[in-house]
Motif scaffolding. Structure first.
Motif, PDB file in Angstrom:
ATOM      1  N   THR A 107       0.834  -1.199   0.000  1.00 26.46           N
ATOM      2  CA  THR A 107       0.000   0.000   0.000  1.00 26.46           C
ATOM      3  C   THR A 107       0.869   1.250   0.000  1.00 26.46           C
ATOM      4  OG1 THR A 107      -0.072   0.162   2.410  1.00 26.46           O
ATOM      5  CG2 THR A 107      -1.756  -1.220   1.343  1.00 26.46           C
ATOM      6  N   ALA A 108       0.237   2.400  -0.193  1.00 28.17           N
ATOM      7  CA  ALA A 108       0.980   3.667  -0.137  1.00 28.17           C
ATOM      8  C   ALA A 108       1.699   3.797   1.203  1.00 28.17           C
ATOM      9  CB  ALA A 108       0.016   4.835  -0.351  1.00 28.17           C
ATOM     10  N   GLU A 109       0.996   3.495   2.290  1.00 26.79           N
ATOM     11  CA  GLU A 109       1.605   3.589   3.620  1.00 26.79           C
ATOM     12  C   GLU A 109       2.789   2.640   3.763  1.00 26.79           C
ATOM     13  OE1 GLU A 109       0.284   3.285   8.346  1.00 26.79           O
ATOM     14  OE2 GLU A 109      -1.171   2.923   6.746  1.00 26.79           O
ATOM     15  N   GLN A 110       2.651   1.424   3.269  1.00 33.73           N
ATOM     16  CA  GLN A 110       3.735   0.452   3.366  1.00 33.73           C
ATOM     17  C   GLN A 110       4.920   0.835   2.485  1.00 33.73           C
ATOM     18  OE1 GLN A 110       1.329  -2.908   2.271  1.00 33.73           O
ATOM     19  NE2 GLN A 110       1.068  -3.595   4.393  1.00 33.73           N
ATOM     20  N   ASN A 111       4.646   1.410   1.308  1.00 35.94           N
ATOM     21  CA  ASN A 111       5.740   1.877   0.450  1.00 35.94           C
ATOM     22  C   ASN A 111       6.532   2.986   1.125  1.00 35.94           C
ATOM     23  OD1 ASN A 111       6.237   0.927  -2.479  1.00 35.94           O
ATOM     24  ND2 ASN A 111       4.007   0.759  -2.273  1.00 35.94           N
ATOM     25  N   VAL A 135       1.884  15.206   1.587  1.00 39.52           N
ATOM     26  CA  VAL A 135       1.804  15.123   0.118  1.00 39.52           C
ATOM     27  C   VAL A 135       0.363  15.011  -0.367  1.00 39.52           C
ATOM     28  CG1 VAL A 135       4.112  14.111  -0.010  1.00 39.52           C
ATOM     29  CG2 VAL A 135       2.107  12.601  -0.003  1.00 39.52           C
ATOM     30  N   GLY A 136      -0.584  15.148   0.556  1.00 40.25           N
ATOM     31  CA  GLY A 136      -1.991  15.184   0.170  1.00 40.25           C
ATOM     32  C   GLY A 136      -2.619  13.835  -0.089  1.00 40.25           C
ATOM     33  N   LEU A 137      -2.084  12.774   0.545  1.00 43.25           N
ATOM     34  CA  LEU A 137      -2.589  11.433   0.264  1.00 43.25           C
ATOM     35  C   LEU A 137      -2.966  10.672   1.534  1.00 43.25           C
ATOM     36  CD1 LEU A 137      -0.149  10.322  -2.576  1.00 43.25           C
ATOM     37  CD2 LEU A 137      -2.541  11.007  -2.808  1.00 43.25           C
ATOM     38  N   ALA A 138      -3.314  11.391   2.586  1.00 46.81           N
ATOM     39  CA  ALA A 138      -3.702  10.711   3.825  1.00 46.81           C
ATOM     40  C   ALA A 138      -4.879   9.768   3.592  1.00 46.81           C
ATOM     41  CB  ALA A 138      -4.037  11.742   4.900  1.00 46.81           C
ATOM     42  N   ASP A 139      -5.767  10.135   2.683  1.00 47.55           N
ATOM     43  CA  ASP A 139      -6.949   9.302   2.426  1.00 47.55           C
ATOM     44  C   ASP A 139      -6.673   8.177   1.434  1.00 47.55           C
ATOM     45  OD1 ASP A 139      -6.554  11.007   0.287  1.00 47.55           O
ATOM     46  OD2 ASP A 139      -8.689  11.315  -0.111  1.00 47.55           O
ATOM     47  N   ARG A 140      -5.414   8.060   0.988  1.00 50.58           N
ATOM     48  CA  ARG A 140      -5.043   6.973   0.065  1.00 50.58           C
ATOM     49  C   ARG A 140      -4.026   6.037   0.716  1.00 50.58           C
ATOM     50  NH1 ARG A 140      -8.689   9.217  -2.133  1.00 50.58           N
ATOM     51  NH2 ARG A 140      -8.873   9.813  -4.344  1.00 50.58           N
ATOM     52  N   ALA A 141      -3.885   6.101   2.015  1.00 46.52           N
ATOM     53  CA  ALA A 141      -2.841   5.345   2.715  1.00 46.52           C
ATOM     54  C   ALA A 141      -2.920   3.846   2.448  1.00 46.52           C
ATOM     55  CB  ALA A 141      -2.908   5.614   4.217  1.00 46.52           C
ATOM     56  N   HIS A 142      -4.124   3.301   2.290  1.00 46.48           N
ATOM     57  CA  HIS A 142      -4.289   1.856   2.139  1.00 46.48           C
ATOM     58  C   HIS A 142      -4.519   1.436   0.693  1.00 46.48           C
ATOM     59  CE1 HIS A 142      -4.216   1.558   6.447  1.00 46.48           C
ATOM     60  NE2 HIS A 142      -5.242   2.388   6.561  1.00 46.48           N
ATOM     61  N   HIS A 143      -4.282   2.353  -0.231  1.00 45.24           N
ATOM     62  CA  HIS A 143      -4.429   2.026  -1.651  1.00 45.24           C
ATOM     63  C   HIS A 143      -3.128   1.438  -2.201  1.00 45.24           C
ATOM     64  CE1 HIS A 143      -8.061   4.265  -1.251  1.00 45.24           C
ATOM     65  NE2 HIS A 143      -8.285   4.417  -2.554  1.00 45.24           N
ATOM     66  N   LEU A 144      -3.260   0.435  -3.057  1.00 49.32           N
ATOM     67  CA  LEU A 144      -2.107  -0.080  -3.792  1.00 49.32           C
ATOM     68  C   LEU A 144      -1.765   0.879  -4.930  1.00 49.32           C
ATOM     69  CD1 LEU A 144      -3.082  -3.851  -4.055  1.00 49.32           C
ATOM     70  CD2 LEU A 144      -1.366  -2.847  -2.544  1.00 49.32           C
ATOM     71  N   SER A 149      -3.166   7.412  -9.409  1.00 51.23           N
ATOM     72  CA  SER A 149      -2.738   8.058 -10.658  1.00 51.23           C
ATOM     73  C   SER A 149      -1.215   8.217 -10.654  1.00 51.23           C
ATOM     74  CB  SER A 149      -3.392   9.434 -10.780  1.00 51.23           C
ATOM     75  OG  SER A 149      -2.875  10.320  -9.794  1.00 51.23           O
ATOM     76  N   GLY A 150      -0.666   8.579 -11.817  1.00 51.55           N
ATOM     77  CA  GLY A 150       0.774   8.790 -11.903  1.00 51.55           C
ATOM     78  C   GLY A 150       1.265   9.861 -10.934  1.00 51.55           C
ATOM     79  N   VAL A 156       3.653   9.657  -3.467  1.00 50.33           N
ATOM     80  CA  VAL A 156       4.034   8.587  -2.532  1.00 50.33           C
ATOM     81  C   VAL A 156       5.552   8.401  -2.543  1.00 50.33           C
ATOM     82  CG1 VAL A 156       3.880   6.110  -2.046  1.00 50.33           C
ATOM     83  CG2 VAL A 156       1.832   7.377  -2.693  1.00 50.33           C
ATOM     84  N   ALA A 157       6.148   8.434  -3.740  1.00 48.95           N
ATOM     85  CA  ALA A 157       7.599   8.272  -3.854  1.00 48.95           C
ATOM     86  C   ALA A 157       8.340   9.403  -3.141  1.00 48.95           C
ATOM     87  CB  ALA A 157       8.003   8.225  -5.324  1.00 48.95           C
ATOM     88  N   ILE A 158       7.815  10.613  -3.200  1.00 50.89           N
ATOM     89  CA  ILE A 158       8.442  11.728  -2.499  1.00 50.89           C
ATOM     90  C   ILE A 158       8.338  11.533  -0.990  1.00 50.89           C
ATOM     91  CG2 ILE A 158       8.258  14.209  -2.026  1.00 50.89           C
ATOM     92  CD1 ILE A 158       7.443  14.544  -4.996  1.00 50.89           C
ATOM     93  N   ALA A 159       7.168  11.100  -0.521  1.00 46.92           N
ATOM     94  CA  ALA A 159       7.018  10.820   0.904  1.00 46.92           C
ATOM     95  C   ALA A 159       8.001   9.735   1.342  1.00 46.92           C
ATOM     96  CB  ALA A 159       5.581  10.405   1.208  1.00 46.92           C
ATOM     97  N   ARG A 160       8.152   8.706   0.528  1.00 41.90           N
ATOM     98  CA  ARG A 160       9.112   7.630   0.838  1.00 41.90           C
ATOM     99  C   ARG A 160      10.538   8.175   0.903  1.00 41.90           C
ATOM    100  NH1 ARG A 160       9.622   3.210  -3.684  1.00 41.90           N
ATOM    101  NH2 ARG A 160      10.468   5.064  -4.714  1.00 41.90           N
ATOM    102  N   ALA A 161      10.872   9.086  -0.020  1.00 39.93           N
ATOM    103  CA  ALA A 161      12.220   9.663  -0.030  1.00 39.93           C
ATOM    104  C   ALA A 161      12.509  10.461   1.233  1.00 39.93           C
ATOM    105  CB  ALA A 161      12.395  10.549  -1.262  1.00 39.93           C
ATOM    106  N   LEU A 162      11.467  10.995   1.862  1.00 41.61           N
ATOM    107  CA  LEU A 162      11.646  11.858   3.033  1.00 41.61           C
ATOM    108  C   LEU A 162      11.604  11.102   4.357  1.00 41.61           C
ATOM    109  CD1 LEU A 162       9.251  14.776   1.994  1.00 41.61           C
ATOM    110  CD2 LEU A 162      11.751  14.791   1.870  1.00 41.61           C
TER     111      LEU A 162
END
Length: 258
Positions: A107-111, A135-144, A149-150, A156-162
């Protein structure tokens, strides 16, 4: 009174990278000296074959330079073995790629929490959730990723980088796979990472509009530093890039004639 040295998040000193040997040796990097101060946003540009990608690989500890030094937050990491360089990439360097490189089954949270897990630590769930909110994706935390969207995947990748609070974030064509409107949102987010979080971002790009979001643009050509623009505008960057492209084309034409 002597001014104190500028604290660099990332520094290259006389960086060289050659491929081949003897008369057939090719210099991908040829004595590059660059310093990226903490809390700044720098774009790196140049014609195809200028050394941009090689520079990023050497700076990240992915590729070992043939000569010169790489310092991350003041620490010389040039001669570290692969295990130490792997830890460096997990803990002190954040990555943002053109193709996102998210794990499709997480998921986004796991990534976002993946880098500390790879380092053998339990992710700080509050920090992970806070970054997704940033990054404006708190409501997408459990989405794969497949349900995002791109632009959302790149956020998500930016959040992971931080997530590990790295010394520097290295972004390799982060808007290359995005439409122009989504690209602007991603670039504004990278800008906010610097202005609001004090992060350091070094971004390789071919796009003058993207480069104009940076504090400065560094140009490479033939593996060397070929110029710099402070407080760039898209027009100024485009003009300098066009000049370097014309120069590279002229040199290629001369080489063919020989």
């Amino acid at each position: 009174m002597t001014a104190p040295p500028v604290p660099f998040a990332l520094e290259a000193q006389g960086l060289t990278r050659t491929f081949g040997a003897g008369t057939g040796a090719v210099y991908a990097l040829d004595g590059v000296d660059l310093g990226f101060p903490r809390g700044t946003f720098t774009a790196v540009m140049g014609p195809s074959g200028s050394g941009k990608s090689t520079f990023l690989s050497c700076a990240a500890g992915i590729d070992r330079p043939s000569g010169g030094r790489v310092l991350v937050a003041g620490t010389d990491v040039t001669d570290w073995d692969e295990d130490r360089r792997s830890r460096l990439r997990r803990e002190r360097i954040g990555f943002v790629f053109q193709d996102f490189q998210l794990m499709p089954y997480l998921t986004a949270e796991q990534n976002v929490g993946l880098p500390p897990r790879l380092a053998g630590r339990r992710p700080d769930r509050a920090r992970v959730r806070g970054l997704l909110d940033l990054v404006g994706l708190a409501d997408r935390a459990h989405h794969l990723p497949g349900r995002l969207s791109g632009g959302q995947r790149q956020r998500v990748a930016i959040a992971r980088a931080l997530v590990t609070d790295p010394a520097v974030v290295l972004a390799d064509e982060p808007t290359g796979a995005l439409d122009s409107a989504t690209a602007r949102d991603v670039l504004a987010l990278l800008r906010a990472c610097v202005d609001e979080l004090g992060q350091t971002v070094v971004m390789v790009t071919h796009d003058p509009v993207a480069a104009a979001y940076a504090d400065a643009v560094v140009f490479l050509a033939d593996g060397r530093v070929a110029g710099r623009i402070e407080a760039p505008t898209a027009d100024a960057v485009a003009a300098r890039a066009a000049h370097l492209d014309d120069r590279a084309a002229h040199l290629d034409e001369r080489a063919v004639r020989r």
